[in-house]
Scaffold this active site. Sequence first.
Site, short mmCIF file in Angstrom:
data_model
loop_
_atom_site.label_atom_id
_atom_site.label_comp_id
_atom_site.label_asym_id
_atom_site.label_seq_id
_atom_site.Cartn_x
_atom_site.Cartn_y
_atom_site.Cartn_z
N HIS A 162 -46.53 -11.00 18.38
CA HIS A 162 -45.31 -11.75 18.10
C HIS A 162 -44.08 -10.91 18.43
O HIS A 162 -44.21 -9.77 18.88
CB HIS A 162 -45.28 -12.28 16.67
CG HIS A 162 -45.46 -11.22 15.62
ND1 HIS A 162 -44.53 -10.25 15.37
CD2 HIS A 162 -46.48 -10.98 14.77
CE1 HIS A 162 -44.94 -9.48 14.40
NE2 HIS A 162 -46.14 -9.89 14.02
N HIS A 196 -43.90 -7.19 17.31
CA HIS A 196 -44.63 -6.23 18.15
C HIS A 196 -43.88 -6.02 19.47
O HIS A 196 -43.72 -4.90 19.94
CB HIS A 196 -46.03 -6.75 18.50
CG HIS A 196 -46.86 -7.13 17.32
ND1 HIS A 196 -47.50 -8.35 17.23
CD2 HIS A 196 -47.17 -6.47 16.20
CE1 HIS A 196 -48.16 -8.41 16.09
NE2 HIS A 196 -47.98 -7.28 15.44
N CYS A 224 -54.60 -4.54 -0.76
CA CYS A 224 -54.14 -5.68 0.05
C CYS A 224 -54.79 -5.57 1.43
O CYS A 224 -54.58 -4.57 2.13
CB CYS A 224 -52.62 -5.66 0.19
SG CYS A 224 -52.05 -6.88 1.41
N CYS A 229 -52.20 -5.33 4.39
CA CYS A 229 -51.63 -4.00 4.68
C CYS A 229 -52.72 -2.97 4.85
O CYS A 229 -52.44 -1.86 5.29
CB CYS A 229 -50.74 -3.51 3.54
SG CYS A 229 -49.42 -4.60 3.09
N CYS A 286 -48.47 -8.61 -3.45
CA CYS A 286 -48.15 -7.63 -2.42
C CYS A 286 -46.70 -7.84 -1.94
O CYS A 286 -46.34 -8.96 -1.56
CB CYS A 286 -49.11 -7.79 -1.24
SG CYS A 286 -48.51 -6.94 0.23
N HIS A 293 -46.84 -9.17 1.81
CA HIS A 293 -47.51 -10.43 2.15
C HIS A 293 -47.36 -11.51 1.08
O HIS A 293 -47.83 -12.63 1.28
CB HIS A 293 -48.99 -10.18 2.43
CG HIS A 293 -49.23 -9.36 3.66
ND1 HIS A 293 -49.24 -7.99 3.63
CD2 HIS A 293 -49.42 -9.73 4.95
CE1 HIS A 293 -49.45 -7.53 4.85
NE2 HIS A 293 -49.55 -8.56 5.68
N LYS A 297 -38.97 -12.01 7.29
CA LYS A 297 -39.42 -11.21 8.43
C LYS A 297 -40.18 -12.11 9.38
O LYS A 297 -40.98 -12.93 8.94
CB LYS A 297 -40.34 -10.12 7.87
CG LYS A 297 -41.01 -9.28 8.91
CD LYS A 297 -42.04 -8.39 8.23
CE LYS A 297 -42.81 -7.59 9.25
NZ LYS A 297 -44.05 -7.07 8.71
N LYS A 342 -46.55 -13.15 11.79
CA LYS A 342 -47.56 -14.19 11.75
C LYS A 342 -47.85 -14.63 10.32
O LYS A 342 -47.96 -15.81 10.02
CB LYS A 342 -48.82 -13.65 12.39
CG LYS A 342 -49.91 -14.67 12.47
CD LYS A 342 -51.09 -14.11 13.22
CE LYS A 342 -52.31 -14.92 12.92
NZ LYS A 342 -53.22 -14.26 12.02
N1 MSP Z 1 -51.80 -1.14 12.57
C1 MSP Z 1 -50.66 -0.82 11.81
C2 MSP Z 1 -49.91 0.34 12.41
C3 MSP Z 1 -50.72 1.59 12.57
S1 MSP Z 1 -49.81 2.85 13.38
C4 MSP Z 1 -50.72 4.21 13.19
C5 MSP Z 1 -49.71 -2.01 11.77
N2 MSP Z 1 -49.82 -2.92 12.74
S2 MSP Z 1 -48.96 -4.26 12.87
O1 MSP Z 1 -49.62 -5.03 13.92
O2 MSP Z 1 -48.79 -4.91 11.63
O3 MSP Z 1 -47.59 -3.82 13.47
C6 MSP Z 1 -46.54 -3.43 12.62
C7 MSP Z 1 -45.33 -3.13 13.48
O4 MSP Z 1 -44.91 -4.29 14.22
C8 MSP Z 1 -44.10 -2.75 12.70
O5 MSP Z 1 -44.09 -1.43 12.27
C9 MSP Z 1 -43.03 -3.03 13.72
O6 MSP Z 1 -43.04 -2.02 14.67
C10 MSP Z 1 -43.51 -4.32 14.36
N3 MSP Z 1 -43.00 -5.49 13.65
C11 MSP Z 1 -43.75 -6.47 13.05
N4 MSP Z 1 -42.91 -7.44 12.61
C12 MSP Z 1 -41.64 -7.09 12.87
C13 MSP Z 1 -40.40 -7.76 12.78
N5 MSP Z 1 -40.25 -8.95 12.24
N6 MSP Z 1 -39.31 -7.16 13.34
C14 MSP Z 1 -39.42 -5.97 14.02
N7 MSP Z 1 -40.56 -5.34 14.12
C15 MSP Z 1 -41.64 -5.72 13.36
O7 MSP Z 1 -48.89 -2.07 10.87
#
Ligand code: MSP
Length: 625
Positions: free
Chosen positions: A21, A24, A129, A132, A146, A149, A298, A301
């Site tokens: 999304h 990412h 959770c 997370c 959480c 979430h 935020k 998904k």
């Molecule tokens: N797998 C773990 C990270 C492990 S790193 C050793 C994880 N993955 S995640 O798929 O949930 O990705 C989280 C990251 O996605 C956040 O830290 C950020 O970089 C990005 N984002 C997810 N949602 C976001 C927003 N709404 N806005 C900006 N970035 C955010 O956590």
Amino acid sequence: MSGKNNYFLTTPIYYVNDKPHIGHAYTTILADVLARFHRTAGDKVFFLTGLDEHGLKVQQAADKKRITPQQHCDEMAPRFINLWEKLHIQYNDFIRTTEKRHERVVQNILKKVHEKGDIYFDEYAGLYCIGCERFYTEKELIDGKCPQHNRPLESIKEKNYFFKMSKYQQKLINYINDNSDFIQPKHRRNEILGFLRQPLDDLCISRPKSRLNWGIELPFDKDYVTYVWFDALINYVTAPGYSSDNTSFKKWWPAIHLIGKDILLTHAVYWPTMLFSANIPQPKMIFAHGWWLSGESKMSKSLGNVINPLDLIDKYGVDPLRYYLMREMVLGQDASFTLESFIKRYNSDLANDFGNLFSRVSTLIAKNFENKIPELGELREEEIVVQNNAESVIKHVNKLIEKMRINEAIEEILQFVRNINKYMEQQAPWKLVKTDKSAAAGVLYTAAEALRISALLLHPVMPNRTEIILDILDTNGTELKWGILKSGTILKKHLPLFPRIKVEEPVTDRIKKTTRENVITFNKFQKVELKTALVLEAEKVEGADRLLKLQLEVGEEKRQIVAGVAEYYNPEELINKMIVIVANLESAIIRGIESNGMLLAAKKGKELSLIVIDSENIESGTRIF
Ligand code: MSP
């Protein structure tokens, strides 16, 4: 950016199970933009991204599909890889935690830390959770749920291995105090120092294989695996070649970690203490950016409100999306994503300012100078001002990028573009050409060179369309230096690069008032949250012939509803059906059972049919409009 450094930049590795999304996409584009700026400046760049593939959620998803977790990961990974290709992400390495190279490094570090006496075995009871993939303490919860979430946690009690994180608490505090740039921005650093004022718990790093085997086996106990954080964070040292090839590792390490604020604690506390224990130097910097928000929440998904970046790309192109995301977010703060602000930003900066400079310069050169870049001729004061302006902008942009102030760097470039547009208006080469052709030639050469410089400066942000401009100007000169453009070069033909986006009138203005009755406004309809839900369990309600009790999965959330469909469906028939529910209906107690939502069905006489989703690709929790 001195142009001589090794620059190692990482993004988080994303959960393979997630649908990619805009969150990412944002971090990855941000890393790509920084990496490109540094490459342009002559630094040697190692840009790492990848996927986090172990854990309970992956195992459960694979079980549901009756395939192995590895097959599941292999099926899911291309969704990210393809998106990065589409977004023109030029990473240097893509790591997946299920790769052998990673397993080896994780086991190697575990062994080292274990032998040092920093891992012990103990019984633990805690709240976990799955979203997370970490334990929470009571004080971290919001309304018992959480904080990320907004759903209840699982209470878990079992024997596990623990990493002595507490042993390194004081060392970490000292390190943060001595290295003011280690955690950025400042308010995040203060947040972590605040957190470290409380005694630090040790970190549970294992799962018994009987409960979860989709992890990396502990080298000192075959009945346990390590999972998610202890596993995932190590990716940052696996990729540059920790232990297998120390020359490569030393060349790149320490890294700059770009992360979202949601995973600050794991990066700024778990990771540094792990590194202390393993005797590996600390990262150069951990930079936590804010979130893209939709309204108050935020964008992600789990909350079912995702804007899929792919949709925006198909409609408006990759570069405008990259530009918007970089220009609109002040690094470190949250930003709101709206289509309206996207269109506004596109029209003002790209169509009006940058696009306009480009089409003016090329049209005037075509009309007055046989489509050839004219001679600069004798330098007048006006042209010297532009040249000085360009040189100072180049320097300033470099400084801003070094400080990760990307939005300001872009604004600086756009201000330069606006100055050139103003210069064109003041000099009016379309008039000047009639009285002083060589002065008009000088103006157009200067404006074209300024356009080349702007395109080069914006190249890391918009690699595709700026490349077209550079190609039209037929310049291989990627040097950020004034005076590279060659007089006499024939400009190539082109279509407008940033056509204005027409803002559609509000729907209500276009549709004639309807005379039908019972009409509701679109806004009212939008208040009803219709979502897909997967039936996990179904059973009859004792003493009520018409009622079934259903357990549903709605995205990340589990729900129970009571539905009057027992006369039409056997409970078993419903299992695994993807149905549609009204998700924001007030909860009700029906025959003493709590019902949270209502399913949708079509009913005529004695016939009743549930509304079901007939595509395998639609996941539970998807919003229906
Ligand atoms: N797998 C773990 C990270 C492990 S790193 C050793 C994880 N993955 S995640 O798929 O949930 O990705 C989280 C990251 O996605 C956040 O830290 C950020 O970089 C990005 N984002 C997810 N949602 C976001 C927003 N709404 N806005 C900006 N970035 C955010 O956590």
